[in-house]
Design a protein around this motif. Structure first.
Motif, PDB file in Angstrom:
ATOM      1  N   ASP A  40       0.822  -1.215   0.000  1.00  0.00           N
ATOM      2  CA  ASP A  40       0.000   0.000   0.000  1.00  0.00           C
ATOM      3  C   ASP A  40       0.857   1.267   0.000  1.00  0.00           C
ATOM      4  O   ASP A  40       0.402   2.322  -0.449  1.00  0.00           O
ATOM      5  CB  ASP A  40      -0.926   0.014   1.222  1.00  0.00           C
ATOM      6  CG  ASP A  40      -2.041  -1.026   1.117  1.00  0.00           C
ATOM      7  OD1 ASP A  40      -2.490  -1.282  -0.020  1.00  0.00           O
ATOM      8  OD2 ASP A  40      -2.449  -1.571   2.154  1.00  0.00           O
ATOM      9  N   GLY A  41       2.088   1.166   0.508  1.00  0.00           N
ATOM     10  CA  GLY A  41       2.943   2.341   0.601  1.00  0.00           C
ATOM     11  C   GLY A  41       3.795   2.618  -0.619  1.00  0.00           C
ATOM     12  O   GLY A  41       4.361   3.709  -0.751  1.00  0.00           O
ATOM     13  N   ILE A  42       3.890   1.653  -1.540  1.00  0.00           N
ATOM     14  CA  ILE A  42       4.773   1.804  -2.700  1.00  0.00           C
ATOM     15  C   ILE A  42       4.389   2.995  -3.586  1.00  0.00           C
ATOM     16  O   ILE A  42       5.265   3.781  -3.980  1.00  0.00           O
ATOM     17  CB  ILE A  42       4.821   0.499  -3.523  1.00  0.00           C
ATOM     18  CG1 ILE A  42       5.510  -0.607  -2.714  1.00  0.00           C
ATOM     19  CG2 ILE A  42       5.567   0.719  -4.841  1.00  0.00           C
ATOM     20  CD1 ILE A  42       5.519  -1.955  -3.416  1.00  0.00           C
ATOM     21  N   PRO A  43       3.098   3.182  -3.925  1.00  0.00           N
ATOM     22  CA  PRO A  43       2.768   4.317  -4.819  1.00  0.00           C
ATOM     23  C   PRO A  43       3.222   5.664  -4.278  1.00  0.00           C
ATOM     24  O   PRO A  43       3.739   6.498  -5.036  1.00  0.00           O
ATOM     25  CB  PRO A  43       1.234   4.233  -4.915  1.00  0.00           C
ATOM     26  CG  PRO A  43       0.918   2.792  -4.696  1.00  0.00           C
ATOM     27  CD  PRO A  43       1.908   2.334  -3.661  1.00  0.00           C
ATOM     28  N   ALA A  44       3.055   5.890  -2.975  1.00  0.00           N
ATOM     29  CA  ALA A  44       3.465   7.172  -2.395  1.00  0.00           C
ATOM     30  C   ALA A  44       4.978   7.339  -2.457  1.00  0.00           C
ATOM     31  O   ALA A  44       5.486   8.440  -2.716  1.00  0.00           O
ATOM     32  CB  ALA A  44       2.988   7.282  -0.950  1.00  0.00           C
ATOM     33  N   GLU A  45       5.717   6.260  -2.236  1.00  0.00           N
ATOM     34  CA  GLU A  45       7.181   6.334  -2.315  1.00  0.00           C
ATOM     35  C   GLU A  45       7.633   6.632  -3.735  1.00  0.00           C
ATOM     36  O   GLU A  45       8.553   7.432  -3.955  1.00  0.00           O
ATOM     37  CB  GLU A  45       7.791   5.022  -1.820  1.00  0.00           C
ATOM     38  CG  GLU A  45       7.618   4.768  -0.335  1.00  0.00           C
ATOM     39  CD  GLU A  45       8.395   3.559   0.117  1.00  0.00           C
ATOM     40  OE1 GLU A  45       9.641   3.608   0.111  1.00  0.00           O
ATOM     41  OE2 GLU A  45       7.770   2.554   0.468  1.00  0.00           O
ATOM     42  N   LEU A  46       7.001   5.980  -4.699  1.00  0.00           N
ATOM     43  CA  LEU A  46       7.344   6.226  -6.099  1.00  0.00           C
ATOM     44  C   LEU A  46       7.029   7.671  -6.485  1.00  0.00           C
ATOM     45  O   LEU A  46       7.805   8.319  -7.182  1.00  0.00           O
ATOM     46  CB  LEU A  46       6.574   5.259  -7.003  1.00  0.00           C
ATOM     47  CG  LEU A  46       6.966   3.784  -6.909  1.00  0.00           C
ATOM     48  CD1 LEU A  46       5.957   2.917  -7.659  1.00  0.00           C
ATOM     49  CD2 LEU A  46       8.362   3.544  -7.450  1.00  0.00           C
ATOM     50  N   SER A  47       5.899   8.163  -6.018  1.00  0.00           N
ATOM     51  CA  SER A  47       5.512   9.538  -6.324  1.00  0.00           C
ATOM     52  C   SER A  47       6.484  10.537  -5.706  1.00  0.00           C
ATOM     53  O   SER A  47       6.880  11.520  -6.350  1.00  0.00           O
ATOM     54  CB  SER A  47       4.093   9.804  -5.816  1.00  0.00           C
ATOM     55  OG  SER A  47       3.695  11.128  -6.083  1.00  0.00           O
ATOM     56  N   ALA A  48       6.896  10.270  -4.453  1.00  0.00           N
ATOM     57  CA  ALA A  48       7.846  11.167  -3.781  1.00  0.00           C
ATOM     58  C   ALA A  48       9.178  11.189  -4.519  1.00  0.00           C
ATOM     59  O   ALA A  48       9.808  12.257  -4.682  1.00  0.00           O
ATOM     60  CB  ALA A  48       8.044  10.720  -2.335  1.00  0.00           C
TER      61      ALA A  48
END
Length: 382
Positions: free
Chosen positions: A212-220
């Motif tokens: 669930d946390g991967i998209p936010a990390e990729l976006s950052a």
């Protein structure tokens, strides 16, 4: 590393993720969470997630275990298969070791037989992948996906409900979209980073278990790269798209040969890149099983005949990334990709009007000098 100013910490985290995850996967097992291993982009991860398991890609990109594999497998077999089997047989892959089940697929004769041998020491379920992409094949593939769900339900004592499956689809689509948007930073000319840096992030994302946390990390990471991007401080280089067999580990020598000889890899069309995250599962389809089957069967692998989806994706990426040349990397004894080289060469040179170069290699380091010489000549020509 080539990002302007300091390399973001999150970038380093992705680059080093595979090694760190050796310990993380044990911690997951200690918490009683099942692990499902796989080798191929045709594996529908959503089914494992909906069954309450963590999907993980298994070791297959090193020449280290190949001598052990060759005690049982022929020497003139694809190095990816020998490496996969060698890691599994010698129990040197932590991800394989901790997997409760491995999901195989009938992409080629070598892998089919490999999964048969693996059953002697591991729980294996092999999905019968159709090798056409028509309506009959889609119906057959949906049945295989449902069989996989039923197997995992029984294996883990759970139920793959429609609600869980739709949640998994939404999660995996978000990850795919994040990878796609991050890859898009390479459309800039000059590029904000090297193709090797990009690959490390793409590859490392496979070994992050907080899905669930991967998209936010990729976006950052994407936003930080864009914030630090200074075109005036970057050098324009010939822009290379890599297609062909899956890459990683030993075969990164091809990427290094491109980038150490004046080029930059702006896009990976293969299973290590766009092929695995270009298409989304249709979240609006009232039949989620049909939507899953359609998305995964549409992957343009060389095992498909005919294989128009590979050409469509390749052509689109050539345009979107403004590439100067296409380099195809095939593995020795990978018959499907080697056979398709003729068609890909004709498409790239005649349809797209671009230079095309093909290299055949294995997992050894013996051909690094030759690769550098040949790829340097190709880039100089551009």
């Amino acid at each position: 590393m080539e990002i302007v100013k300091e390399l973001p910490e999150i970038f380093e985290e992705f680059s080093d993720q595979r090694r760190k995850s050796f310990l993380a996967v044990k911690e997951i097992k200690d918490r009683g969470i099942p692990v499902v291993g796989s080798y191929c982009t045709y594996f529908p991860k959503e089914i494992a997630v909906a069954a309450g398991a963590v999907p993980i890609s298994l070791c297959s990109m090193s020449d280290e275990p190949i001598p052990d594999a060759e005690k049982e497998l022929p020497k003139n077999l694809c190095p990816l298969i020998k490496s996969s089997y060698g890691f599994a047989k010698t129990d040197k892959c932590p991800y394989f070791h901790f997997s409760d089940v491995v999901v195989g697929e009938t992409t080629c004769d070598g892998k089919k037989k490999m999964y048969e041998y693996m059953r002697e020491f591991k729980d294996i379920i092999t999905m019968q992948l159709p090798q056409t992409q028509d309506e009959d094949a889609l119906e057959a593939w949906e049945k295989e996906i449902r069989k996989l769900a039923a197997y995992l339900e029984q294996k883990f004592g759970t139920e793959v409900t429609e609600e869980k499956l739709r949640a998994a689809v939404k999660q995996q689509n978000a990850i795919r979209q994040g990878l796609k948007e991050l890859s898009g930073v390479m459309k800039a000319d000059p590029t904000p980073m090297s193709g090797l840096d990009l690959f490390n992030v793409l590859y490392g994302s496979q070994f992050k278990f907080d899905l669930d946390g991967i998209p936010a990390e990729l976006s950052a990471l994407k936003e930080q790269i864009r914030a630090e991007y200074d075109p005036a401080a970057r050098e324009k280089k010939p822009r290379i798209l890599i297609t062909g067999c899956p890459m990683g580990g030993a075969t990164l020598k091809v990427v290094r040969a491109v980038e150490e000889n004046g080029g930059v890899v702006v896009c990976y069309e293969n299973c290590s890149g766009y092929k695995s995250y270009d298409r989304m599962v249709d979240e609006q389809d009232p039949d989620v099983w049909h939507a899953l089957a359609e998305r995964y069967l549409s992957i343009g692998c060389s095992v498909m005949t005919p294989n128009p989806n590979r050409l469509e994706l390749l052509g689109r990426l050539c345009d979107e990334f403004h590439v100067d040349g296409v380099l195809e990397m095939t593995l020795s004894a990978c018959h499907t990709y080697n056979l398709e080289t003729h068609q890909i060469r004709n498409f790239v040179t005649k349809e797209k009007g671009l230079p095309f170069f093909s290299v055949e290699t294995d997992y050894s380091q013996a051909d690094i000098g030759q690769l550098n010489t040949r790829i340097a000549a190709f880039i100089e020509m551009l």
